[in-house]
Write a protein that holds these residues in place. Structure first.
Motif, PDB file in Angstrom:
ATOM      1  N   ALA A  24      65.066 -15.850  48.936  1.00 17.23           N
ATOM      2  CA  ALA A  24      65.501 -16.181  50.305  1.00 17.23           C
ATOM      3  C   ALA A  24      66.792 -15.459  50.669  1.00 17.23           C
ATOM      4  CB  ALA A  24      65.677 -17.691  50.450  1.00 17.23           C
ATOM      5  N   LYS A  25      67.460 -14.852  49.690  1.00 15.72           N
ATOM      6  CA  LYS A  25      68.648 -14.041  49.986  1.00 15.72           C
ATOM      7  C   LYS A  25      68.261 -12.719  50.634  1.00 15.72           C
ATOM      8  CE  LYS A  25      71.354 -15.828  46.108  1.00 15.72           C
ATOM      9  NZ  LYS A  25      71.740 -15.548  44.708  1.00 15.72           N
ATOM     10  N   MET A  26      66.996 -12.334  50.444  1.00 18.10           N
ATOM     11  CA  MET A  26      66.583 -11.004  50.884  1.00 18.10           C
ATOM     12  C   MET A  26      65.407 -11.017  51.869  1.00 18.10           C
ATOM     13  SD  MET A  26      66.398  -7.944  48.092  1.00 18.10           S
ATOM     14  CE  MET A  26      66.028  -9.163  46.886  1.00 18.10           C
ATOM     15  N   PHE A  27      64.636 -12.130  51.837  1.00 15.17           N
ATOM     16  CA  PHE A  27      63.392 -12.176  52.612  1.00 15.17           C
ATOM     17  C   PHE A  27      63.230 -13.524  53.322  1.00 15.17           C
ATOM     18  CE2 PHE A  27      62.509  -9.183  49.159  1.00 15.17           C
ATOM     19  CZ  PHE A  27      61.895  -8.138  49.830  1.00 15.17           C
ATOM     20  N   ASN A  28      62.446 -13.524  54.378  1.00 16.97           N
ATOM     21  CA  ASN A  28      61.883 -14.779  54.867  1.00 16.97           C
ATOM     22  C   ASN A  28      60.825 -15.196  53.856  1.00 16.97           C
ATOM     23  OD1 ASN A  28      63.327 -14.545  57.383  1.00 16.97           O
ATOM     24  ND2 ASN A  28      61.829 -12.953  57.918  1.00 16.97           N
ATOM     25  N   ILE A  29      60.776 -16.474  53.530  1.00 18.19           N
ATOM     26  CA  ILE A  29      59.849 -16.899  52.478  1.00 18.19           C
ATOM     27  C   ILE A  29      59.079 -18.163  52.874  1.00 18.19           C
ATOM     28  CG2 ILE A  29      61.271 -15.925  50.601  1.00 18.19           C
ATOM     29  CD1 ILE A  29      61.004 -19.697  51.009  1.00 18.19           C
ATOM     30  N   VAL A  30      57.927 -18.319  52.231  1.00 18.62           N
ATOM     31  CA  VAL A  30      57.181 -19.580  52.273  1.00 18.62           C
ATOM     32  C   VAL A  30      56.805 -19.898  50.835  1.00 18.62           C
ATOM     33  CG1 VAL A  30      55.079 -20.733  53.098  1.00 18.62           C
ATOM     34  CG2 VAL A  30      56.245 -19.091  54.573  1.00 18.62           C
ATOM     35  N   ASP A  31      56.985 -21.156  50.415  1.00 13.23           N
ATOM     36  CA  ASP A  31      56.473 -21.543  49.102  1.00 13.23           C
ATOM     37  C   ASP A  31      55.732 -22.867  49.181  1.00 13.23           C
ATOM     38  OD1 ASP A  31      58.078 -23.825  48.618  1.00 13.23           O
ATOM     39  OD2 ASP A  31      59.480 -22.786  47.303  1.00 13.23           O
ATOM     40  N   SER A  32      55.102 -23.230  48.048  1.00 16.24           N
ATOM     41  CA  SER A  32      54.317 -24.477  48.009  1.00 16.24           C
ATOM     42  C   SER A  32      54.914 -25.447  46.991  1.00 16.24           C
ATOM     43  CB  SER A  32      52.862 -24.157  47.653  1.00 16.24           C
ATOM     44  OG  SER A  32      52.805 -23.532  46.379  1.00 16.24           O
ATOM     45  N   PHE A  33      56.245 -25.468  46.902  1.00 18.48           N
ATOM     46  CA  PHE A  33      56.929 -26.335  45.937  1.00 18.48           C
ATOM     47  C   PHE A  33      56.442 -27.775  46.080  1.00 18.48           C
ATOM     48  CE2 PHE A  33      60.551 -28.971  44.547  1.00 18.48           C
ATOM     49  CZ  PHE A  33      60.750 -28.443  43.291  1.00 18.48           C
ATOM     50  N   ASP A  34      55.895 -28.340  44.997  1.00 17.75           N
ATOM     51  CA  ASP A  34      55.250 -29.651  45.160  1.00 17.75           C
ATOM     52  C   ASP A  34      55.756 -30.732  44.208  1.00 17.75           C
ATOM     53  OD1 ASP A  34      54.092 -28.877  42.793  1.00 17.75           O
ATOM     54  OD2 ASP A  34      52.020 -28.981  43.490  1.00 17.75           O
ATOM     55  N   THR A  35      56.923 -30.537  43.621  1.00 18.63           N
ATOM     56  CA  THR A  35      57.507 -31.623  42.829  1.00 18.63           C
ATOM     57  C   THR A  35      58.271 -32.533  43.793  1.00 18.63           C
ATOM     58  OG1 THR A  35      57.807 -30.008  41.054  1.00 18.63           O
ATOM     59  CG2 THR A  35      58.853 -32.160  40.770  1.00 18.63           C
ATOM     60  N   HIS A  36      57.575 -33.567  44.280  1.00 17.55           N
ATOM     61  CA  HIS A  36      58.105 -34.379  45.380  1.00 17.55           C
ATOM     62  C   HIS A  36      59.549 -34.827  45.149  1.00 17.55           C
ATOM     63  CE1 HIS A  36      54.381 -34.997  47.846  1.00 17.55           C
ATOM     64  NE2 HIS A  36      53.832 -34.595  46.721  1.00 17.55           N
ATOM     65  N   ALA A  37      59.839 -35.281  43.932  1.00 16.49           N
ATOM     66  CA  ALA A  37      61.167 -35.861  43.662  1.00 16.49           C
ATOM     67  C   ALA A  37      62.282 -34.828  43.757  1.00 16.49           C
ATOM     68  CB  ALA A  37      61.177 -36.509  42.282  1.00 16.49           C
ATOM     69  N   LYS A  38      61.953 -33.567  43.559  1.00 14.12           N
ATOM     70  CA  LYS A  38      63.002 -32.535  43.549  1.00 14.12           C
ATOM     71  C   LYS A  38      63.081 -31.738  44.852  1.00 14.12           C
ATOM     72  CE  LYS A  38      63.334 -32.066  38.578  1.00 14.12           C
ATOM     73  NZ  LYS A  38      63.055 -31.251  37.384  1.00 14.12           N
ATOM     74  N   ILE A  39      62.336 -32.171  45.870  1.00  8.69           N
ATOM     75  CA  ILE A  39      62.347 -31.430  47.134  1.00  8.69           C
ATOM     76  C   ILE A  39      63.747 -31.383  47.765  1.00  8.69           C
ATOM     77  CG2 ILE A  39      61.535 -31.507  49.533  1.00  8.69           C
ATOM     78  CD1 ILE A  39      58.724 -32.197  48.435  1.00  8.69           C
ATOM     79  N   PRO A  40      64.492 -32.501  47.813  1.00  9.86           N
ATOM     80  CA  PRO A  40      65.824 -32.430  48.443  1.00  9.86           C
ATOM     81  C   PRO A  40      66.735 -31.368  47.797  1.00  9.86           C
ATOM     82  CG  PRO A  40      65.156 -34.722  48.224  1.00  9.86           C
ATOM     83  CD  PRO A  40      64.119 -33.899  47.483  1.00  9.86           C
ATOM     84  N   GLU A  41      66.711 -31.293  46.482  1.00 19.38           N
ATOM     85  CA  GLU A  41      67.527 -30.305  45.768  1.00 19.38           C
ATOM     86  C   GLU A  41      67.055 -28.877  46.073  1.00 19.38           C
ATOM     87  OE1 GLU A  41      67.362 -31.080  41.589  1.00 19.38           O
ATOM     88  OE2 GLU A  41      68.133 -29.070  41.082  1.00 19.38           O
ATOM     89  N   HIS A  42      65.746 -28.680  46.024  1.00 17.99           N
ATOM     90  CA  HIS A  42      65.178 -27.362  46.308  1.00 17.99           C
ATOM     91  C   HIS A  42      65.514 -26.944  47.744  1.00 17.99           C
ATOM     92  CE1 HIS A  42      62.484 -24.026  45.586  1.00 17.99           C
ATOM     93  NE2 HIS A  42      61.646 -24.382  46.532  1.00 17.99           N
ATOM     94  N   PHE A  43      65.380 -27.892  48.658  1.00 14.52           N
ATOM     95  CA  PHE A  43      65.702 -27.626  50.070  1.00 14.52           C
ATOM     96  C   PHE A  43      67.143 -27.130  50.212  1.00 14.52           C
ATOM     97  CE2 PHE A  43      67.251 -28.744  54.266  1.00 14.52           C
ATOM     98  CZ  PHE A  43      66.211 -28.380  55.112  1.00 14.52           C
ATOM     99  N   ALA A  44      68.064 -27.841  49.572  1.00 21.03           N
ATOM    100  CA  ALA A  44      69.486 -27.487  49.689  1.00 21.03           C
ATOM    101  C   ALA A  44      69.743 -26.079  49.154  1.00 21.03           C
ATOM    102  CB  ALA A  44      70.345 -28.517  48.947  1.00 21.03           C
ATOM    103  N   ASN A  45      69.127 -25.756  48.022  1.00 18.72           N
ATOM    104  CA  ASN A  45      69.334 -24.427  47.426  1.00 18.72           C
ATOM    105  C   ASN A  45      68.794 -23.312  48.329  1.00 18.72           C
ATOM    106  OD1 ASN A  45      70.462 -25.653  45.192  1.00 18.72           O
ATOM    107  ND2 ASN A  45      68.558 -25.601  44.001  1.00 18.72           N
ATOM    108  N   VAL A  46      67.593 -23.527  48.850  1.00 19.51           N
ATOM    109  CA  VAL A  46      66.983 -22.504  49.704  1.00 19.51           C
ATOM    110  C   VAL A  46      67.750 -22.406  51.027  1.00 19.51           C
ATOM    111  CG1 VAL A  46      64.868 -21.804  50.916  1.00 19.51           C
ATOM    112  CG2 VAL A  46      64.726 -22.817  48.627  1.00 19.51           C
ATOM    113  N   ASP A  47      68.181 -23.556  51.541  1.00 17.11           N
ATOM    114  CA  ASP A  47      68.903 -23.563  52.811  1.00 17.11           C
ATOM    115  C   ASP A  47      70.187 -22.742  52.720  1.00 17.11           C
ATOM    116  OD1 ASP A  47      68.921 -24.548  55.519  1.00 17.11           O
ATOM    117  OD2 ASP A  47      70.608 -25.827  54.963  1.00 17.11           O
ATOM    118  N   ALA A  48      70.932 -22.942  51.651  1.00 18.59           N
ATOM    119  CA  ALA A  48      72.194 -22.210  51.471  1.00 18.59           C
ATOM    120  C   ALA A  48      71.938 -20.707  51.412  1.00 18.59           C
ATOM    121  CB  ALA A  48      72.905 -22.690  50.209  1.00 18.59           C
ATOM    122  N   ALA A  49      70.959 -20.310  50.597  1.00 14.76           N
ATOM    123  CA  ALA A  49      70.661 -18.882  50.435  1.00 14.76           C
ATOM    124  C   ALA A  49      70.172 -18.263  51.744  1.00 14.76           C
ATOM    125  CB  ALA A  49      69.608 -18.698  49.344  1.00 14.76           C
TER     126      ALA A  49
END
Lengths: 327, 327
Positions: free
Chosen positions: A85-110
């Motif tokens: 996400a530092k270099m491209f627009n991206i789409v992923d299918s991240f499906d570990t429900h419990a870790k979505i908030p953390e993943h969201f924050a990391n991708v959002d920052a980048a």
């Protein structure tokens, strides 16, 4: 209008599904498959399509509008998605429900820092099922949510059986219990235990001379995977397995059961019946790749989920066309 | 956070439904009912709630965040909605499909010029069914759309029967034909005529001494309403009508039947089963009123439809809450 040029990152079931889905969308084209394997070793479905090493992804910055990252949620995506996400627009299918908030924050920052748009957790659950939970809750605030999965193959449970001693091959189907689904559909709002919602059907090929009783007991009592469910184990031949159980079907139901006014009941049901779980997931990914490009073109950067995307962004049709034909 | 103050314009079935729905949404409150009748003649459900003449609506500009316009699509909404969008954020349930583009343009011009947000054609069809047609088409571009309505009361058809000579009271149910629905669910992609999709069930109270044969013939052969359908007519007493047919249930199905890859079939089905058509429609209207206020607060003015609204705008929950609990 220029096409949406999609980079496919990873070439397993989802990567192949994305490649297939792109062919059905005239406004999209494949910009290349990027793999961790030796590119020369990969045979892809698109004649004349390019395969590159994922290490060379940065060289293709100008050729790609959106990368669809087709890795696994356990170890691949938590690392790959924020990085890319530092270099491209991206789409992923991240499906570990419990870790979505953390993943969201990391991708959002980048994505925000670099001026890109990322849409995570796209597919059917999370994805279309989540959307239907949200719509159902917003429309019927007094009510109950139910999600049933199946009838469909659970890869995780199939893998768990394959690790049992004496097992040569296995396929596990998650099956919603019909009487429970019917009770929900009838607006009875039942309280359902794990055991009351789903059955687990296992088809197992035993190794020659294996102890079938022991295999069955090992499966049925396996903690986390099977012990909380009613589980059936059926032994079959490898031939039958290959013939009747090679598909990856799945599906399920999201039901919102609510009430308004003077005891008026309302049932909203969303149901999927899918011959190929990865191909359907891939179709959803491609529709959201279209949205990612449009949002990026508008300067709407950062991390998004399906909740944040107006439906019209998913369609190749214009607002006028949509209002005239689908509204 | 301040509440969404909703003005209810018109007090028929939908107006009362909106009033009821507001009570279920803690972040919403009723700013008043505005009627064309004598306000003193109206008895509303909300204790201490205010009833005003719709002629005084302009005096309440500061007390209302969103007006939900609960008039009819034939003559009320084409006039009222563009007019009120000059002064208020609005939501309506305009449902004359063929005239939506024109209505959209009128509301868009009024709302943009005055700096307001209008969301039109909100409900379940148009509305939630439209959304599901859009999502289904975007995800499965190779496929077919099916919409079935019912089992439910059609007010228009019931009214048509009441105009037949000798009829005292009538109720018409639109009924989807099960074998057709099943064929669609099985991925058979049938071509269905009007007659093959829906039945029309009519319950009729005849006036004393009326010619029942003639009534039945007049109904079954009525152009536009019944002649293209298989129609059943059942004569009942007024007592039975009042006892068993006083509700306004409705519902239906939107099905997208698509194919991917090497002949893999996928079925997406969205189904509503509603005890009260107007109360459910009203719930959707209130959720979109929440969205209208948020969009207006962001300065996102003009006319919108359900296609243009990101799902998160419908929910009282924050993005963090939604991602943690519903994704």
């Amino acid at each position: 209008m220029s096409k949406v040029r999609i980079g496919i990152i990873g070439y397993g079931n989802i990567g192949r599904g994305v490649e297939t889905a792109i062919k059905q969308n005239a406004d999209c084209e494949m910009a290349g498959v990027f793999t961790r394997r030796d590119p020369a070793s990969l045979s892809i479905l698109t004649e004349g399509g390019s395969v590159y090493s994922v290490d060379d992804l940065a060289d293709h910055k100008e050729d790609i509008d959106v990368c669809i990252i087709c890795g696994g949620s356990a170890t691949d995506l938590p690392k790959q998605t924020p990085e890319m996400a530092k270099m491209f627009n991206i789409v992923d299918s991240f499906d570990t429900h419990a870790k979505i908030p953390e993943h969201f924050a990391n991708v959002d920052a980048a994505a925000k820092e670099s001026g890109h748009t990322g849409i995570i957790s796209v597919g059917w659950d999370p994805g279309m099922f989540s959307l239907n939970r949200l719509y159902g809750n917003a429309i019927l605030p007094v009510g109950k949510d139910y999600t049933f999965w199946g009838r469909g193959v659970s890869q995780g449970h199939s893998d768990a059986i394959r690790r049992v001693e004496g097992v040569q091959d296995a396929r596990q189907y998650t099956v919603p219990i019909e009487s429970a689904v019917d009770a929900v559909r009838n607006g009875e709002n039942p309280e359902l235990t794990t055991r009351e919602k789903h059955l687990r059907e296992c088809y197992v090929v035993a190794k020659e001379g294996a102890n079938l009783k022991q295999i069955e007991s090992d499966i049925v009592n396996m903690p986390n995977y099977f012990d909380e469910y009613d589980t059936s184990v059926t032994f079959i031949s490898q031939e039958e397995m290959d013939k009747n159980h090679s598909g990856i079907p799945h599906g399920g139901f999201v039901i919102r059961s609510g009430e308004t006014g003077n005891g008026n009941k309302h049932i909203i049901e969303y149901r999927l019946k899918l011959d190929s779980n990865p191909e359907f997931t891939s179709c959803v990914l491609v529709a959201y790749a279209r949205a990612a490009k449009r949002l990026a073109d508008e300067g709407n950067f950062g991390c998004k989920t399906v909740f944040d995307i107006a439906p019209a962004y998913l369609s190749p049709q214009s607002g006028d066309e949509l209002r005239a034909h689908l509204l």
